[in-house]
Design a protein around this motif. Structure first.
Motif, mmCIF file in Angstrom:
data_model
loop_
_atom_site.group_PDB
_atom_site.id
_atom_site.type_symbol
_atom_site.label_atom_id
_atom_site.label_comp_id
_atom_site.label_asym_id
_atom_site.label_seq_id
_atom_site.Cartn_x
_atom_site.Cartn_y
_atom_site.Cartn_z
ATOM 1 N N LEU A 131 37.309 -24.198 -24.138
ATOM 2 C CA LEU A 131 38.753 -24.240 -23.909
ATOM 3 C C LEU A 131 39.508 -24.274 -25.236
ATOM 4 C CD1 LEU A 131 39.165 -26.743 -20.917
ATOM 5 C CD2 LEU A 131 39.628 -24.281 -20.892
ATOM 6 N N ALA A 132 39.002 -25.029 -26.193
ATOM 7 C CA ALA A 132 39.667 -25.121 -27.493
ATOM 8 C C ALA A 132 39.709 -23.764 -28.188
ATOM 9 C CB ALA A 132 38.955 -26.145 -28.374
ATOM 10 N N HIS A 133 38.624 -23.006 -28.094
ATOM 11 C CA HIS A 133 38.593 -21.682 -28.707
ATOM 12 C C HIS A 133 39.471 -20.688 -27.951
ATOM 13 C CE1 HIS A 133 35.515 -21.910 -31.901
ATOM 14 N NE2 HIS A 133 34.995 -22.880 -31.176
ATOM 15 N N THR A 134 39.584 -20.870 -26.646
ATOM 16 C CA THR A 134 40.341 -19.934 -25.819
ATOM 17 C C THR A 134 41.835 -20.225 -25.837
ATOM 18 O OG1 THR A 134 38.389 -19.787 -24.363
ATOM 19 C CG2 THR A 134 40.461 -18.893 -23.519
ATOM 20 N N TYR A 135 42.188 -21.519 -25.941
ATOM 21 C CA TYR A 135 43.595 -21.943 -25.930
ATOM 22 C C TYR A 135 43.885 -22.847 -27.139
ATOM 23 C CZ TYR A 135 43.268 -20.590 -20.978
ATOM 24 O OH TYR A 135 43.063 -19.916 -19.791
ATOM 25 N N PRO A 136 43.697 -22.363 -28.353
ATOM 26 C CA PRO A 136 43.848 -23.244 -29.522
ATOM 27 C C PRO A 136 45.241 -23.849 -29.664
ATOM 28 C CG PRO A 136 43.757 -20.939 -30.192
ATOM 29 C CD PRO A 136 43.370 -20.982 -28.746
ATOM 30 N N ILE A 179 29.294 -18.938 -24.688
ATOM 31 C CA ILE A 179 28.477 -19.811 -25.533
ATOM 32 C C ILE A 179 28.540 -19.363 -26.989
ATOM 33 C CG2 ILE A 179 26.144 -20.649 -25.985
ATOM 34 C CD1 ILE A 179 27.455 -21.831 -23.486
ATOM 35 N N ASP A 180 28.482 -18.065 -27.208
ATOM 36 C CA ASP A 180 28.569 -17.557 -28.588
ATOM 37 C C ASP A 180 29.908 -17.923 -29.219
ATOM 38 O OD1 ASP A 180 26.047 -16.460 -28.389
ATOM 39 O OD2 ASP A 180 26.762 -14.450 -27.863
ATOM 40 N N LEU A 181 30.996 -17.845 -28.434
ATOM 41 C CA LEU A 181 32.327 -18.171 -28.950
ATOM 42 C C LEU A 181 32.437 -19.635 -29.319
ATOM 43 C CD1 LEU A 181 35.343 -17.443 -29.445
ATOM 44 C CD2 LEU A 181 35.740 -17.988 -27.016
ATOM 45 N N LEU A 182 32.004 -20.522 -28.435
ATOM 46 C CA LEU A 182 32.215 -21.959 -28.648
ATOM 47 C C LEU A 182 31.343 -22.516 -29.766
ATOM 48 C CD1 LEU A 182 29.724 -23.869 -27.302
ATOM 49 C CD2 LEU A 182 30.712 -22.939 -25.216
ATOM 50 N N ARG A 183 30.346 -21.753 -30.189
ATOM 51 C CA ARG A 183 29.488 -22.232 -31.274
ATOM 52 C C ARG A 183 30.125 -22.072 -32.645
ATOM 53 N NH1 ARG A 183 23.695 -20.603 -28.575
ATOM 54 N NH2 ARG A 183 23.369 -22.646 -27.611
ATOM 55 N N GLY A 184 31.286 -21.449 -32.702
ATOM 56 C CA GLY A 184 32.021 -21.407 -33.963
ATOM 57 C C GLY A 184 32.726 -22.727 -34.192
ATOM 58 N N PRO A 185 33.202 -22.981 -35.416
ATOM 59 C CA PRO A 185 33.936 -24.216 -35.710
ATOM 60 C C PRO A 185 35.135 -24.363 -34.777
ATOM 61 C CG PRO A 185 33.404 -23.035 -37.731
ATOM 62 C CD PRO A 185 33.083 -22.107 -36.604
ATOM 63 N N ALA A 186 35.311 -25.535 -34.217
ATOM 64 C CA ALA A 186 36.422 -25.763 -33.291
ATOM 65 C C ALA A 186 37.751 -25.582 -34.017
ATOM 66 C CB ALA A 186 36.334 -27.155 -32.687
ATOM 67 N N PRO A 187 38.721 -24.886 -33.407
ATOM 68 C CA PRO A 187 40.008 -24.638 -34.060
ATOM 69 C C PRO A 187 41.011 -25.777 -33.881
ATOM 70 C CG PRO A 187 39.935 -23.483 -31.973
ATOM 71 C CD PRO A 187 38.594 -24.146 -32.133
ATOM 72 N N VAL A 188 40.588 -26.877 -33.258
ATOM 73 C CA VAL A 188 41.443 -28.048 -33.053
ATOM 74 C C VAL A 188 40.653 -29.279 -33.490
ATOM 75 C CG1 VAL A 188 42.565 -26.926 -31.087
ATOM 76 C CG2 VAL A 188 40.666 -28.512 -30.675
ATOM 77 N N PRO A 189 41.319 -30.433 -33.675
ATOM 78 C CA PRO A 189 40.573 -31.649 -34.012
ATOM 79 C C PRO A 189 39.462 -31.920 -33.007
ATOM 80 C CG PRO A 189 42.914 -32.015 -34.330
ATOM 81 C CD PRO A 189 42.792 -30.668 -33.680
ATOM 82 N N CYS A 190 38.287 -32.218 -33.520
ATOM 83 C CA CYS A 190 37.100 -32.379 -32.670
ATOM 84 C C CYS A 190 36.333 -33.636 -33.073
ATOM 85 C CB CYS A 190 36.208 -31.146 -32.798
ATOM 86 S SG CYS A 190 34.588 -31.289 -32.009
ATOM 87 N N THR A 191 36.026 -34.462 -32.084
ATOM 88 C CA THR A 191 35.185 -35.642 -32.299
ATOM 89 C C THR A 191 33.929 -35.503 -31.452
ATOM 90 O OG1 THR A 191 37.096 -37.073 -32.699
ATOM 91 C CG2 THR A 191 35.021 -38.145 -32.144
ATOM 92 N N ALA A 192 32.784 -35.556 -32.095
ATOM 93 C CA ALA A 192 31.504 -35.506 -31.391
ATOM 94 C C ALA A 192 30.912 -36.907 -31.351
ATOM 95 C CB ALA A 192 30.550 -34.543 -32.085
ATOM 96 N N VAL A 193 30.745 -37.453 -30.157
ATOM 97 C CA VAL A 193 30.147 -38.770 -29.979
ATOM 98 C C VAL A 193 28.706 -38.548 -29.510
ATOM 99 C CG1 VAL A 193 30.310 -40.979 -28.778
ATOM 100 C CG2 VAL A 193 32.401 -39.694 -29.332
ATOM 101 N N TYR A 194 27.754 -39.159 -30.190
ATOM 102 C CA TYR A 194 26.361 -38.950 -29.810
ATOM 103 C C TYR A 194 25.574 -40.244 -29.974
ATOM 104 C CZ TYR A 194 25.157 -38.853 -34.777
ATOM 105 O OH TYR A 194 24.993 -39.200 -36.097
ATOM 106 N N SER A 195 24.404 -40.275 -29.332
ATOM 107 C CA SER A 195 23.516 -41.433 -29.420
ATOM 108 C C SER A 195 22.122 -40.971 -29.811
ATOM 109 C CB SER A 195 23.451 -42.156 -28.068
ATOM 110 O OG SER A 195 22.417 -43.134 -28.072
ATOM 111 N N ARG A 196 21.548 -41.633 -30.791
ATOM 112 C CA ARG A 196 20.179 -41.289 -31.189
ATOM 113 C C ARG A 196 19.146 -41.744 -30.168
ATOM 114 N NH1 ARG A 196 19.160 -41.604 -37.707
ATOM 115 N NH2 ARG A 196 20.879 -40.225 -38.316
ATOM 116 N N SER A 197 19.571 -42.593 -29.234
ATOM 117 C CA SER A 197 18.665 -43.021 -28.169
ATOM 118 C C SER A 197 18.997 -42.328 -26.852
ATOM 119 C CB SER A 197 18.723 -44.544 -27.997
ATOM 120 O OG SER A 197 20.046 -44.980 -27.703
#
Length: 265
Positions: A131-136, A179-197
């Protein structure tokens, strides 16, 4: 996600995902995370900091709006105008769900006449990136919770379910270009929350490359995968990030986030 690259590439990217022991602990951990978040909400001061800004929450694969209810209720408590995606179970990249997501997003955007923040859980975060790539110009920011958007995170504990869903429900011709499109750098502020567990997706496939313009950042949390929409620390991160001004972005700090949470309203 879908095994677009085939089994050979998947094996080179780390097999079938996190260790099985972590997978088996997912549900027990969720119970504790859910109980903790409810308890903390009972004692923490209510801080209406959302200023009525619109937020769209997209559930993960095979999940529904009901499974993001804890996250959405927490955001409402902070005065965000929160919306589920209203597409039923997220069965993947079918034409019906793609078109439904577009219609839902455009409807919220028109209703508020301002950019919409999008929070996506797991595969929902992959859709948030699209959505971010489609509607920046219409997406204020995105927050992705355990979302394996990188090619090296394509093979997860859920890949088999994606492939079974593809056989049962089909897949849109637009899927791979999306999928190919969204793998580019996000054109809006982006926060990725992840867990190593994380017991379902490989955390390295969820992390983003840090950037200042537009802001892109990673926040690591101790959480199960299915608990990312209920874990109290994750909820704090989401609220803190959604309160950021995209034009005056402040890097995430646990000290600042928790001080803001517990200071008198």
């Amino acid at each position: 996600m879908y095994d677009f690259e085939g089994d050979k590439a998947a094996a080179g990217a780390g097999g079938s995902g996190p260790h099985r022991a972590l997978l088996l602990l997912e549900v027990p951990r969720l119970a504790g995370e859910l109980a903790a978040s409810h308890t903390i909400d009972l004692v923490a001061p209510r801080r209406p900091s959302g200023d009525g800004r619109p937020v769209l929450v997209i559930p993960g694969f095979r999940a529904t709006d009901g499974m993001t209810g804890r996250l959405r209720s927490h955001l409402k408590r902070h005065d965000f105008r929160v919306h589920g995606w209203r597409q039923g179970a997220n069965i993947g990249l079918t034409d019906r769900l793609i078109d439904g997501l577009v219609e839902r997003f455009e409807g919220i955007r028109k209703e508020y006449d301002e950019p919409v923040s999008v929070v996506g859980w797991s595969f929902g975060g992959v859709l948030a990136r699209w959505l971010a790539h489609t509607y920046p110009g219409d997406v204020r920011q995105i927050v992705c919770l355990g979302s394996p958007w990188r090619a090296d995170g394509e093979r997860t504990r859920a890949t088999g379910m994606f492939e079974r869903s593809r056989r049962k429900h089909g897949i849109s011709d637009r899927a791979r270009p999306m999928i190919d499109l969204l793998r580019g750098p996000a054109p809006v502020p982006c926060t990725a929350v992840y867990s190593r567990s994380d017991g379902i997706v490989p955390w390295r496939g969820c992390a983003v490359d840090a950037s200042e313009a537009p802001p892109a950042e990673n926040v690591r949390v101790p959480s199960s995968h299915i608990g990312l929409v209920a874990n109290p620390l994750v909820l704090d991160v989401v609220v803190d990030r959604l309160c950021q001004d995209p034009d005056d972005w402040q890097e995430f700090s646990w000290r600042s986030a928790l001080a803001r949470k517990w200071s008198p309203a």
